[in-house]
Design an enzyme around this catalytic site. Structure first.
Site, short mmCIF file in Angstrom:
data_model
loop_
_atom_site.label_atom_id
_atom_site.label_comp_id
_atom_site.label_asym_id
_atom_site.label_seq_id
_atom_site.Cartn_x
_atom_site.Cartn_y
_atom_site.Cartn_z
N TYR A 58 61.78 64.98 95.95
CA TYR A 58 62.35 64.44 97.18
C TYR A 58 61.44 64.79 98.34
O TYR A 58 61.02 65.94 98.47
CB TYR A 58 63.74 65.04 97.45
N ASP A 205 53.15 38.80 107.86
CA ASP A 205 53.54 39.22 106.51
C ASP A 205 52.47 38.70 105.56
O ASP A 205 52.38 37.50 105.29
CB ASP A 205 54.91 38.63 106.17
N THR A 231 53.33 43.55 100.43
CA THR A 231 53.64 44.24 99.18
C THR A 231 52.32 44.71 98.61
O THR A 231 51.25 44.22 98.99
CB THR A 231 54.35 43.31 98.18
N ARG A 240 54.40 48.22 92.22
CA ARG A 240 55.42 47.53 93.00
C ARG A 240 55.76 48.35 94.24
O ARG A 240 55.98 49.56 94.14
CB ARG A 240 56.65 47.38 92.11
#
Ligand code: DSN
Length: 414
Positions: A58, A205, A231, A240
């Site tokens: 984390y 984008d 992405t 990904r």
């Protein structure tokens, strides 16, 4: 491919059900050709990083300011990914490598720049835009006051006069340039000028052409747009995930909009894999690869046109070719299914002005990033173009299975 080696034996031992599904997917990818424009095959090094033990960690916050102990390695990984991203997209002033996806990146950026209920303008999905650019089924169309521009119905290209008109009427805080099935270069300077005219910020984008832009083979909005989202798994050929590049004056809002605004703990294993992919993209071979991706798409377009198929915009400037099936008595969904039988993975796609619903459509979107990773050049792309023409014209898809299989065997997955 040695399938036994491609997954760790503990998985096969402990959970043969999942292991066998993953082996099936390995086989599916190895024995078919991916022409889905948003997919690619990342390297074994990227996949190794993505599957590493750092997945357990984390690391809410940012390097140096985390909410948990034990983040020293996570900090180093994230710093490395950010530095490599900024070398790759030279001129970028800040990089946030935490977004889990392109849609999350867009939502975070739009919330930072427009605020909830703010006005935004983006390109319609049917015209080549993206759901997260203000479509009414996306939260970006619900949380923001969104208006959309289309494309010229004759040329299929963005009409900057229409973009200006929509912006003048709507007075957005953010203007979005970019899309998911737009196959032409975008004039980012012209978009920036329109944004300035109406007092908006420009968000570019670049999810689809990011790799082509990193390699300098198509024009890039870096240094022009206030914020650039993308992405990392399409032409960029990474794991990904998403990324946001921002100018210094909006960097703070962007970072706090990603965390704690939109996400909790970052996927550190994906950030490690992004660092690996950016390292690969900084190598000279990456430019050669992207040049070939673009050349292959141009050749695919020429060959389809020569055999009488219609293409939206009449060709391509990037890795995408969008076939307009309206003059042939077949739908996008039908060709997608025929292609699956032949061994090609493709997707149905709306074309500008499409009267058919999204699960049917009148178009077929093709992309050359994944087959170029397998090593395809002009000859192989030409052979695939012939298969696609046959499928569109109604030949039995089984007829093409051996041609496709031969190509898969001659050009194995990396
Ligand atoms: N799904 C991606 C694409 O296919 O372009 C966009 O989200």
């Amino acid at each position: 491919m040695n399938h036994a080696e491609s997954h760790p034996s503990p998985l096969q031992h402990q959970d043969p059900e999942v292991a066998s599904l993953l082996l099936r997917e390995d086989r599916r990818q190895a024995e078919s050709l991916t022409l889905i424009a948003s997919e690619n095959h990342c390297s074994a090094a990227v996949r190794t990083a993505s599957a590493s033990r750092i997945t357990d960690k984390y690391a809410e916050g940012y390097p140096g300011t985390r909410y948990y102990g034990g983040c020293e390695v996570a900090d180093a990984v994230e710093d490395l990914a950010r530095q490599r991203a900024m070398r790759l997209f030279a001129g970028a002033e800040d990089a946030n490598v935490q977004p889990h996806s392109g849609t999350t990146a867009n939502l975070s950026a739009l919330l930072a720049l427009a605020g909830p209920g703010g006005r935004i303008v983006g390109m319609m999905l049917k015209a080549g835009g993206h759901l997260s650019h203000g479509h009414d089924r996306s939260h970006t169309g619900m949380v923001f006051q969104a208006r959309q521009y289309g494309v010229d119905q004759t040329t299929g290209r963005i009409d900057l006069d229409e973009v200006r008109k929509v912006c003048k009427e709507h007075q957005p805080k953010v203007l979005i340039a970019g899309g998911s099935s737009y196959c032409r270069d975008i004039d980012y300077a012209a978009f920036a000028a329109i944004a300035r005219e109406v007092g908006a910020l420009l968000l570019a984008d670049i999810a689809h052409p990011a790799g082509l832009m990193a390699a300098g083979v198509v024009p890039s909005p870096i240094g022009i747009a206030d914020v650039v989202t993308m992405t990392t798994h399409k032409t960029l050929r990474g794991p990904r995930g998403g990324m946001i590049l921002a100018k210094k004056d909006v960097q703070k809002q962007i970072n706090s909009s990603v965390f704690p605004g939109s996400q909790g703990g970052p996927l550190v294993q994906q950030i490690a894999a992004k660092a690996v992919a950016f390292g690969e993209a900084l190598q000279p071979q990456f430019k050669t690869y992207q040049q070939q991706v673009k050349a292959n798409a141009a050749h695919l377009a020429e060959r389809l046109l020569a055999q009488g198929l219609d293409l939206v915009t009449g060709g391509t400037d990037n890795h995408i070719v969008l076939v307009d099936l309206r003059k042939v008595d077949v739908t996008g969904a039908q060709v997608e299914e025929r292609a699956r039988i032949a061994g090609l993975s493709v997707n149905k796609n709306a074309v500008p002005g499409d009267a058919r619903p999204p699960m049917v459509t009148s178009g077929l979107r093709l992309g050359t990033a994944a087959v170029t990773t397998r090593g395809f050049g002009k000859n192989e792309v030409g052979a695939i173009a012939d298969v696609i023409v046959g499928l569109v014209r109604g030949s039995d898809p089984e007829r093409f299975r051996s041609v496709v299989q031969g190509l898969c065997e001659a050009f194995p997955l990396p």
